[in-house]
Design a protein around this motif. Sequence first.
Motif, mmCIF file in Angstrom:
data_model
loop_
_atom_site.group_PDB
_atom_site.id
_atom_site.type_symbol
_atom_site.label_atom_id
_atom_site.label_comp_id
_atom_site.label_asym_id
_atom_site.label_seq_id
_atom_site.Cartn_x
_atom_site.Cartn_y
_atom_site.Cartn_z
ATOM 1 N N LYS A 110 0.899 -1.213 -0.072
ATOM 2 C CA LYS A 110 0.087 0.038 -0.023
ATOM 3 C C LYS A 110 0.970 1.118 -0.070
ATOM 4 O O LYS A 110 0.867 2.307 -0.650
ATOM 5 C CB LYS A 110 -1.009 -0.102 1.309
ATOM 6 N N GLN A 114 0.960 4.135 -2.767
ATOM 7 C CA GLN A 114 0.811 5.755 -2.530
ATOM 8 C C GLN A 114 1.850 6.481 -3.249
ATOM 9 O O GLN A 114 1.586 7.901 -3.009
ATOM 10 C CB GLN A 114 0.763 5.710 -1.239
ATOM 11 N N HIS A 115 3.054 5.938 -3.226
ATOM 12 C CA HIS A 115 3.999 6.841 -3.953
ATOM 13 C C HIS A 115 4.210 6.296 -5.535
ATOM 14 O O HIS A 115 5.195 6.730 -6.098
ATOM 15 C CB HIS A 115 5.533 6.673 -3.295
ATOM 16 N N ASN A 116 3.074 6.007 -5.877
ATOM 17 C CA ASN A 116 3.090 5.491 -7.451
ATOM 18 C C ASN A 116 4.280 4.652 -7.933
ATOM 19 O O ASN A 116 4.559 4.499 -8.988
ATOM 20 C CB ASN A 116 2.993 6.791 -8.104
#
Length: 200
Positions: A110, A114-116
């Motif tokens: 996850k 969230q940081h691509n």
Amino acid sequence: MTHSDDIKGMFLSIDLCPSTRLFESDFFRILLTVANERNKKFPIAIAISGLWISNHPEEFNWLINNKKSLDITWVNHSFNHPYFRDKPLNENFLLSPRVNIKTEILMTEKLLLQHNQVPSIFFRFPGLVSNKITVKELNNLGLIPIGSNAWLAKGEQPKSGSIVLIHGNGNEPAGIKIASKLINRNINWLPLNYALSGSE
């Protein structure tokens, strides 16, 4: 998986376990230099823990910002990477009581998303410690455990097809010193997924 047969090359894996020590920035800059000299991205598998990401946001962003020179395969290394000095291996790391391995894996996935950043299908057990139960849990999540037959700081010698293991979190300077010399040799460094396909 600790190595790949019939491969003319090696795989560099770098562990980023939770640590308060300095990021091995000089070593990573060596990789950038080699990538420049060869006019080709340098392939590395980074086994990353969620806590390292949380505690080292600047260094993590530095890695992301240098993906034009570094071909990074993100390997899940659990979130907390629990370790207890006074516990035997069969009660340590992810074998510790009350550790939820699924939560450890998904929290790190996850965080990467969230940081691509796209997590790979690979997972490295902290301390390379596992058992049949944890491996089965891993397989149920569609992940492949990777180990190493060339943990440099432990004196293991790499050979063709080896998955080389070093720590980039400041915990094993001896391994970094050996790897710094190894990098400059005429070795065919390959992305980790080639270990599955046998491609070069």
